[in-house]
Design a protein around this motif. Sequence first.
Motif, PDB file in Angstrom:
ATOM      1  N   GLY A 186      16.115 -11.107 -11.897  1.00  0.00           N
ATOM      2  CA  GLY A 186      15.952 -11.371 -10.546  1.00  0.00           C
ATOM      3  C   GLY A 186      17.264 -11.415  -9.705  1.00  0.00           C
ATOM      4  N   MET A 187      18.270 -11.009 -10.080  1.00  0.00           N
ATOM      5  CA  MET A 187      19.375 -11.020  -9.482  1.00  0.00           C
ATOM      6  C   MET A 187      19.692  -9.867  -8.699  1.00  0.00           C
ATOM      7  SD  MET A 187      22.827 -12.083 -11.817  1.00  0.00           S
ATOM      8  CE  MET A 187      23.886 -11.757 -10.183  1.00  0.00           C
ATOM      9  N   ASP A 188      20.362  -9.721  -7.512  1.00  0.00           N
ATOM     10  CA  ASP A 188      20.651  -8.741  -6.563  1.00  0.00           C
ATOM     11  C   ASP A 188      22.044  -8.433  -6.777  1.00  0.00           C
ATOM     12  OD1 ASP A 188      21.439  -7.463  -4.145  1.00  0.00           O
ATOM     13  OD2 ASP A 188      19.236  -7.960  -3.606  1.00  0.00           O
ATOM     14  N   GLU A 189      22.170  -6.852  -6.567  1.00  0.00           N
ATOM     15  CA  GLU A 189      23.355  -6.342  -6.913  1.00  0.00           C
ATOM     16  C   GLU A 189      24.577  -6.835  -5.799  1.00  0.00           C
ATOM     17  OE1 GLU A 189      25.023  -1.770  -6.630  1.00  0.00           O
ATOM     18  OE2 GLU A 189      23.197  -2.114  -7.711  1.00  0.00           O
ATOM     19  N   LEU A 190      24.289  -7.222  -4.886  1.00  0.00           N
ATOM     20  CA  LEU A 190      25.000  -7.725  -3.770  1.00  0.00           C
ATOM     21  C   LEU A 190      25.800  -9.036  -4.265  1.00  0.00           C
ATOM     22  CD1 LEU A 190      22.950  -7.289  -0.222  1.00  0.00           C
ATOM     23  CD2 LEU A 190      24.887  -5.971  -1.334  1.00  0.00           C
ATOM     24  N   GLU A 191      25.244  -9.636  -5.161  1.00  0.00           N
ATOM     25  CA  GLU A 191      25.691 -10.916  -5.726  1.00  0.00           C
ATOM     26  C   GLU A 191      27.074 -10.699  -6.349  1.00  0.00           C
ATOM     27  OE1 GLU A 191      23.148 -14.133  -7.433  1.00  0.00           O
ATOM     28  OE2 GLU A 191      21.252 -13.020  -6.922  1.00  0.00           O
ATOM     29  N   PHE A 192      26.935  -9.564  -7.186  1.00  0.00           N
ATOM     30  CA  PHE A 192      28.284  -9.208  -7.863  1.00  0.00           C
ATOM     31  C   PHE A 192      29.151  -8.806  -6.807  1.00  0.00           C
ATOM     32  CE2 PHE A 192      24.865  -8.415 -11.172  1.00  0.00           C
ATOM     33  CZ  PHE A 192      25.540  -8.766 -12.367  1.00  0.00           C
ATOM     34  N   VAL A 193      28.960  -8.109  -5.813  1.00  0.00           N
ATOM     35  CA  VAL A 193      29.878  -7.830  -4.958  1.00  0.00           C
ATOM     36  C   VAL A 193      30.462  -8.883  -4.224  1.00  0.00           C
ATOM     37  CG1 VAL A 193      30.601  -6.534  -2.795  1.00  0.00           C
ATOM     38  CG2 VAL A 193      28.984  -5.427  -4.457  1.00  0.00           C
ATOM     39  N   GLU A 194      29.533  -9.995  -3.897  1.00  0.00           N
ATOM     40  CA  GLU A 194      30.265 -10.945  -3.217  1.00  0.00           C
ATOM     41  C   GLU A 194      30.960 -11.775  -4.130  1.00  0.00           C
ATOM     42  OE1 GLU A 194      28.392 -14.919  -1.213  1.00  0.00           O
ATOM     43  OE2 GLU A 194      27.127 -13.467  -1.924  1.00  0.00           O
ATOM     44  N   ALA A 195      30.592 -12.054  -5.371  1.00  0.00           N
ATOM     45  CA  ALA A 195      31.549 -12.811  -6.382  1.00  0.00           C
ATOM     46  C   ALA A 195      32.907 -12.113  -6.366  1.00  0.00           C
ATOM     47  CB  ALA A 195      30.850 -13.116  -7.601  1.00  0.00           C
ATOM     48  N   ALA A 196      33.040 -10.556  -6.739  1.00  0.00           N
ATOM     49  CA  ALA A 196      33.911 -10.137  -6.867  1.00  0.00           C
ATOM     50  C   ALA A 196      34.942 -10.064  -5.739  1.00  0.00           C
ATOM     51  CB  ALA A 196      33.944  -8.620  -7.278  1.00  0.00           C
ATOM     52  N   CYS A 197      34.580  -9.889  -4.779  1.00  0.00           N
ATOM     53  CA  CYS A 197      35.482 -10.289  -3.241  1.00  0.00           C
ATOM     54  C   CYS A 197      35.973 -11.419  -3.173  1.00  0.00           C
ATOM     55  CB  CYS A 197      34.584  -9.975  -1.972  1.00  0.00           C
ATOM     56  SG  CYS A 197      34.045  -8.038  -1.846  1.00  0.00           S
ATOM     57  N   ASP A 198      35.117 -12.597  -3.886  1.00  0.00           N
ATOM     58  CA  ASP A 198      35.478 -14.022  -3.510  1.00  0.00           C
ATOM     59  C   ASP A 198      36.878 -13.993  -4.382  1.00  0.00           C
ATOM     60  OD1 ASP A 198      35.604 -16.481  -2.202  1.00  0.00           O
ATOM     61  OD2 ASP A 198      33.847 -17.181  -3.506  1.00  0.00           O
ATOM     62  N   MET A 199      36.616 -13.444  -5.613  1.00  0.00           N
ATOM     63  CA  MET A 199      37.666 -13.722  -6.659  1.00  0.00           C
ATOM     64  C   MET A 199      38.975 -12.942  -5.995  1.00  0.00           C
ATOM     65  SD  MET A 199      37.787 -13.492 -10.760  1.00  0.00           S
ATOM     66  CE  MET A 199      38.295 -11.685 -10.636  1.00  0.00           C
ATOM     67  N   ASN A 200      38.884 -11.735  -5.462  1.00  0.00           N
ATOM     68  CA  ASN A 200      39.920 -10.980  -5.080  1.00  0.00           C
ATOM     69  C   ASN A 200      40.766 -11.632  -3.823  1.00  0.00           C
ATOM     70  OD1 ASN A 200      39.509  -9.048  -6.811  1.00  0.00           O
ATOM     71  ND2 ASN A 200      38.179  -7.650  -5.246  1.00  0.00           N
ATOM     72  N   ASP A 201      39.863 -12.401  -2.911  1.00  0.00           N
ATOM     73  CA  ASP A 201      40.505 -13.372  -1.817  1.00  0.00           C
ATOM     74  C   ASP A 201      41.131 -14.454  -2.693  1.00  0.00           C
ATOM     75  OD1 ASP A 201      39.250 -11.504  -0.207  1.00  0.00           O
ATOM     76  OD2 ASP A 201      37.486 -12.895   0.068  1.00  0.00           O
ATOM     77  N   LEU A 202      40.811 -14.823  -3.628  1.00  0.00           N
ATOM     78  CA  LEU A 202      41.456 -16.003  -4.360  1.00  0.00           C
ATOM     79  C   LEU A 202      42.765 -15.543  -4.829  1.00  0.00           C
ATOM     80  CD1 LEU A 202      41.481 -19.042  -5.372  1.00  0.00           C
ATOM     81  CD2 LEU A 202      40.498 -18.062  -7.560  1.00  0.00           C
ATOM     82  N   ILE A 203      42.947 -14.319  -5.584  1.00  0.00           N
ATOM     83  CA  ILE A 203      44.039 -13.780  -5.995  1.00  0.00           C
ATOM     84  C   ILE A 203      44.945 -13.469  -4.713  1.00  0.00           C
ATOM     85  CG2 ILE A 203      45.276 -11.587  -6.914  1.00  0.00           C
ATOM     86  CD1 ILE A 203      42.861 -11.479  -8.453  1.00  0.00           C
ATOM     87  N   VAL A 204      44.633 -13.133  -3.644  1.00  0.00           N
ATOM     88  CA  VAL A 204      45.723 -12.862  -2.447  1.00  0.00           C
ATOM     89  C   VAL A 204      45.871 -14.198  -1.952  1.00  0.00           C
ATOM     90  CG1 VAL A 204      45.457 -12.095   0.060  1.00  0.00           C
ATOM     91  CG2 VAL A 204      44.266 -10.790  -1.819  1.00  0.00           C
ATOM     92  N   GLU A 205      45.278 -15.331  -1.903  1.00  0.00           N
ATOM     93  CA  GLU A 205      45.594 -16.577  -1.411  1.00  0.00           C
ATOM     94  C   GLU A 205      46.669 -16.908  -2.377  1.00  0.00           C
ATOM     95  OE1 GLU A 205      42.363 -19.033  -0.842  1.00  0.00           O
ATOM     96  OE2 GLU A 205      41.139 -17.482   0.063  1.00  0.00           O
ATOM     97  N   TYR A 206      46.598 -17.066  -3.705  1.00  0.00           N
ATOM     98  CA  TYR A 206      47.692 -17.426  -4.544  1.00  0.00           C
ATOM     99  C   TYR A 206      48.813 -16.455  -4.332  1.00  0.00           C
ATOM    100  CZ  TYR A 206      45.361 -20.724  -7.600  1.00  0.00           C
ATOM    101  OH  TYR A 206      44.641 -21.886  -7.797  1.00  0.00           O
ATOM    102  N   GLN A 207      48.823 -15.331  -4.077  1.00  0.00           N
ATOM    103  CA  GLN A 207      50.051 -14.427  -3.866  1.00  0.00           C
ATOM    104  C   GLN A 207      50.680 -14.839  -2.385  1.00  0.00           C
ATOM    105  OE1 GLN A 207      51.232 -12.335  -6.339  1.00  0.00           O
ATOM    106  NE2 GLN A 207      52.879 -12.204  -4.719  1.00  0.00           N
ATOM    107  N   GLN A 208      49.894 -15.218  -1.711  1.00  0.00           N
ATOM    108  CA  GLN A 208      50.444 -15.708  -0.222  1.00  0.00           C
ATOM    109  C   GLN A 208      51.259 -16.884  -0.615  1.00  0.00           C
ATOM    110  OE1 GLN A 208      47.167 -15.825   2.261  1.00  0.00           O
ATOM    111  NE2 GLN A 208      47.285 -13.764   2.786  1.00  0.00           N
ATOM    112  N   MET A 209      50.703 -17.734  -1.182  1.00  0.00           N
ATOM    113  CA  MET A 209      51.629 -19.154  -1.448  1.00  0.00           C
ATOM    114  C   MET A 209      52.950 -18.774  -2.359  1.00  0.00           C
ATOM    115  SD  MET A 209      49.808 -21.430  -0.003  1.00  0.00           S
ATOM    116  CE  MET A 209      49.342 -20.303   1.285  1.00  0.00           C
TER     117      MET A 209
END
Length: 468
Positions: free
Chosen positions: A424-447
């Motif tokens: 029942g999963m949608d492929e967009l859930e994978f994309v959203e989760a990966a983008c969210d983690m990439n944003d987290l990596i960027v935020e830690y690098q900015q700090m």
Amino acid sequence: LPPEWGGVRCNSQLYPLHAFKAGSRCMREIVTVQVGQCGNQIGARFWEVVSEEHGLDALGEYKGESDYQLERISTFFDEATTGRYLARTVLTDLDEGSLLSVRARTYGALFRAENFVSATRGAANNWARGRYAEGAELMDSVLDAVRSEVEMCDSLQGFQITHSLGGGTGSGLGALLIERLREEFPDRMVLTFSVVPSPKVSDTVVEPYNTVLAIHYLLEHADACVCIDNEALYDRCNRQNTNVSYGDLNQVISSVMSGTTCSFRFPGTLNNTLRGLALNLVPFPRLHFLIVSIAECPYLLQRRTTPTVNSFFKLSYQLFNGLNVTCATDPRHGRYLTAALTARGCVPNNEIESLTQRNSSGFVDWIPDSAKVSVCKIAPKDSQMSATLVSNSTVIQEVFKRVGVQYDFMFRRRAFLHWYTAEGMDELEFVEAACDMNDLIVEYQQMQDYPGENKMDDDDVDAEGCGF
């Protein structure tokens, strides 16, 4: 009150000290939820360790000798009408095998029978089955058990979750549980002990999928996440024992959990509650992923032939040198945002005061007094002195990058994706989760790259706001 009793002031009233032995109205309870095979195995070992530290035997009867063991015992234990102490925990899994093994352990009598909640078909290492299929059907039963534990609390401060991010139940059911706890108890704290998978210690090929999807929920619904890496635990145990098993890894994780929660369980001056821990360690809502270093781990001391450390200076060196971190990272490659060190045993005050000065170069300079130190006089069993460092470091992004690379290799080719979409999963859930983690990596690098106060120019000050 008779002078020999002593007393504790609470809510403008003075209560005798012995009144706190059976659980006090002032104490703030924590309910633990163990999810999946990994979560139940490390949780079972954690209860064995804290029971020994609080003077409880395998039946939950008090056999200790110190009032400190009972002063805050109600944080994790509930006293039954028979005088026995029972663990405030709910054990759940989509396969009842792990729960049966926990119940058969020596300390299995610490758990209430109605708090074992399981299904029969399992999650098959599939995050979607744990989140949408089998886990969704079991969730109402899990929440009923949690509500039952909460009703026995006088002043619930929050929840402690133990789970793995690589398995289907720990990641999928764990993500759903954290989401539902946030909906039902929005003002309570949620702390997780999350085991991050590693290629060196791997059970299934789809672990990167499960981890990225689970981190997406941890970002949104958890208040603090202690990340524990199988690779780092394996390397540390392997330095003293060539035949390392999952039991050895669980022993070290239980020592990490014991050191992290000792300020909740024993008298101290710092981080006495979950909210206090998060307040000192989480400067920004999304940056709440913590790493732990532990020096003089009681379990590893039993296997070591070299003399034990009897100096807090040497203990602090072990904490900051990167060899005792429970994540496969080197903190010296990043910057500490915040840190909280808890020393256990007899520690001289003069050595504590100089600790932050010796390691100040590793901290960002735009958070003043970012390192806190607390002393707990109750040392771990079979150890005279121990120390635990819980820190929020930008180096945690290395763990997310490693998982992200493995995730990208498979997702670009849509490998194994049909097992998830079939649930029942949608492929967009994978994309959203990966983008969210990439944003987290960027935020830690900015700090990590953020300039110090002395390096900011006038444009930066105008952009950030008025100074004082």
